[in-house]
Design an enzyme around this catalytic site. Sequence first.
Site, PDB file in Angstrom:
ATOM      1  N   SER A  67      -6.087  -5.724  10.834  1.00 35.14           N
ATOM      2  CA  SER A  67      -7.678  -5.929  10.917  1.00 35.14           C
ATOM      3  C   SER A  67      -8.161  -4.400  11.413  1.00 35.14           C
ATOM      4  O   SER A  67      -7.739  -3.971  12.951  1.00 35.14           O
ATOM      5  CB  SER A  67      -7.925  -6.974  12.205  1.00 35.14           C
ATOM      6  N   LEU A  68      -8.570  -3.923  10.823  1.00 35.29           N
ATOM      7  CA  LEU A  68      -8.848  -2.262  11.052  1.00 35.29           C
ATOM      8  C   LEU A  68      -9.782  -2.021  12.155  1.00 35.29           C
ATOM      9  O   LEU A  68     -10.692  -2.907  12.563  1.00 35.29           O
ATOM     10  CB  LEU A  68      -9.369  -1.381   9.854  1.00 35.29           C
ATOM     11  N   GLU A 123     -17.266  -4.926  25.020  1.00 35.03           N
ATOM     12  CA  GLU A 123     -16.689  -5.980  25.048  1.00 35.03           C
ATOM     13  C   GLU A 123     -15.112  -6.050  24.065  1.00 35.03           C
ATOM     14  O   GLU A 123     -14.262  -6.502  24.350  1.00 35.03           O
ATOM     15  CB  GLU A 123     -17.671  -7.098  24.670  1.00 35.03           C
ATOM     16  N   HIS A 163       0.777  -1.216  -0.029  1.00 36.15           N
ATOM     17  CA  HIS A 163      -0.017   0.007   0.008  1.00 36.15           C
ATOM     18  C   HIS A 163       1.036   1.328   0.041  1.00 36.15           C
ATOM     19  O   HIS A 163       0.782   2.143   0.878  1.00 36.15           O
ATOM     20  CB  HIS A 163      -0.891  -0.026   1.300  1.00 36.15           C
ATOM     21  N   HIS A 183      -2.159  -1.442   7.305  1.00 36.33           N
ATOM     22  CA  HIS A 183      -1.749  -2.024   5.789  1.00 36.33           C
ATOM     23  C   HIS A 183      -0.896  -0.608   5.346  1.00 36.33           C
ATOM     24  O   HIS A 183      -0.010  -1.033   4.373  1.00 36.33           O
ATOM     25  CB  HIS A 183      -2.893  -1.592   4.900  1.00 36.33           C
ATOM     26  N   LYS A 214      -3.791  11.295  -0.490  1.00 39.94           N
ATOM     27  CA  LYS A 214      -3.381   9.909  -0.825  1.00 39.94           C
ATOM     28  C   LYS A 214      -2.638   9.894  -1.979  1.00 39.94           C
ATOM     29  O   LYS A 214      -2.849  10.469  -2.795  1.00 39.94           O
ATOM     30  CB  LYS A 214      -4.423   8.826  -1.064  1.00 39.94           C
ATOM     31  N   SER A 255      -1.283   4.929   0.489  1.00 34.43           N
ATOM     32  CA  SER A 255      -1.836   4.859   1.894  1.00 34.43           C
ATOM     33  C   SER A 255      -0.481   5.276   3.076  1.00 34.43           C
ATOM     34  O   SER A 255      -0.667   5.967   3.855  1.00 34.43           O
ATOM     35  CB  SER A 255      -2.183   3.658   2.389  1.00 34.43           C
TER      36      SER A 255
END
Length: 622
Positions: free
Chosen positions: A124-125, A365, A36, A76, A247, A39
């Site tokens: 894992s965003l 949670e 990426h 990423h 970007k 980004s």
Amino acid sequence: MTTTQHEGLDLSQVPELAAQLRVDSIRASTSAGSGHPTSSMSAADLLATLMSRHLRYDWDDADAPGNDHLVFSKGHASPLLYAVYKAAGVVSDEELMTGYRRFDERLEGHPTPVLPWVDVATGSLGQGLPDAVGIALSAKYLEKAPYRVWVLCGDSEMAEGSMWEALDKASLYGLTNLITIVDVNRLGQRGPTDLGWDLEAYQRRVEAFGARAIVLDGHDLDAIDAALAETDGDLDKPLVILAKTIKGKGYPEVEDAEGWHGKPLPEDKAAEAIDGLGGERHLLVRGPKPPEVERAAPEVGTASMPTFEKGEEVATRKAYGAALAALGDADPRIVALDGEVSNSTGTGTFVEKHPDRFFEMFIAEQQMVAAATGLATRGHIAFASSFAAFLTRAADFLRMAPVSRVDLRMVGSHAGVEIGADGPSQMGLEDLAMFAALQGSTVLYPSDGTSTAALVQQMAETSGVSYLRTTRGEYPGLYEAGEEFPVGGSKTLVESADDDVTLIGAGVTLHEALSAAAALAEQGTRARVVDAYSVKPIDAEGIRAAVEATGGRVVVVEDHHAEGGLGAAVLAALAAEPITDLRFSHLAVDGVPGSGTPAELLDWAGIDAAHIAEAARSLLEA
């Protein structure tokens, strides 16, 4: 050009470093054929200013207790992070060019703690900022250390509710040592983000969650530097820097252009972009050193664990609380978290004795698991509890725990239809499967106070993710005080030399199996009863021996759905080596339960003593 700077760059030199970070992000991803770069390029000015002037870090000692922490929630953008490591001199240019995204190399596609400068796995965003809350909690309340926790977030992941849970809890706990930098580059994977460049909307949301927002141009080095310098003073709220960026900044052909997310530049375009950015550089830059912090080893004593008499009725959730409090008495590393149900999960006992080591996460949670993850990276032994059903909300955070190489101790109470009148929304019937599916996990299900206390103590010494399932109701003690319960073991409570059938249960169904065995004995049928308190790892050898001794006849009963729980574990153990004439009956919860008494619901599900005895008789008649 190669220069070395050890005490931070003058601001006038930062553009050169930012250009190097962009160039190296392009080079690494093009060389790997994936990644990426765009980004990474959008946040290069932010990271160049941070790492060269504000990140207090001893790059020669990644474990220095005064080091700041840098978490890439925007995982990423790993080319940018690895380019920073190259600039710091801890990753070579050769490794960057030949090790990024390659098999069996440490510069993985998204950062993981195989690198000593990475605290938690991201990618894992929506997880990096929540994890960072746990690290910041440790600094402020437990270590009482002066380090700061810096988090780079992407604007796409701000659509995740977990990010706002994190800001909410950061505000609640006054985490002014947590600095969030949001790279608002407008574009996500398939197109514009939901807010685009609406920085005012971001600001309103941030302030609504109790944090302070600074809005700036993410390519204005003076503005960036001034905002980061705010952390040198006394903040009254967690700080969120909302940086409007472009970007692909630095290469006009891809700047603010759709269709370039997650795509390396082809070699010809990469060469053009690198040339336009001034070519390759090999600046070595190290910012300010961290403050000196004394390393203090915790004084750990021997826990005086609670004891329970055989026959004494106790809810295993309450036994858990007593055991956890006892561990806390002996070990200052023990910390607890709960999802606003500590008076039900049993954690309330720990809260009363050790309030300074308890963190209330309320009904959040995901944040509870994330905070436990962050605390675990700092050496704390974190136990987190809620109702078993509600832990499923945090499944992805639990999935990432093994990737982060952290040890988590999770406790789910009020499991199964046994809870009764509360109804199906409160009944954890999937929890065993969820935890069993995690890499390297341990799943434990005690049946009485003695086994619970012993297994809680085992969990404190168990690596990886471990899960303890507890029950709501009170049940009589089955074991003498002091009985040992090794992980991976089982207990046989009823047996003879000529048993006819094996009954296997855990938790509430073990008590039902014992009642079934007594009823069968009155009819002349001898049943062997096995307590499979360790669901994963299962006692494969012990279970196989019991089933073989009873002519291949076995009934497994569980207060859980049929998929992925105790029955699946027993079947896998028996399948390892074929048993002649295996006759297997699996009683589990099928269908959606309703409200009722525990007895009514156990009967409805077909997992009470009467149904177990009937299943055993059917096997004998077959």
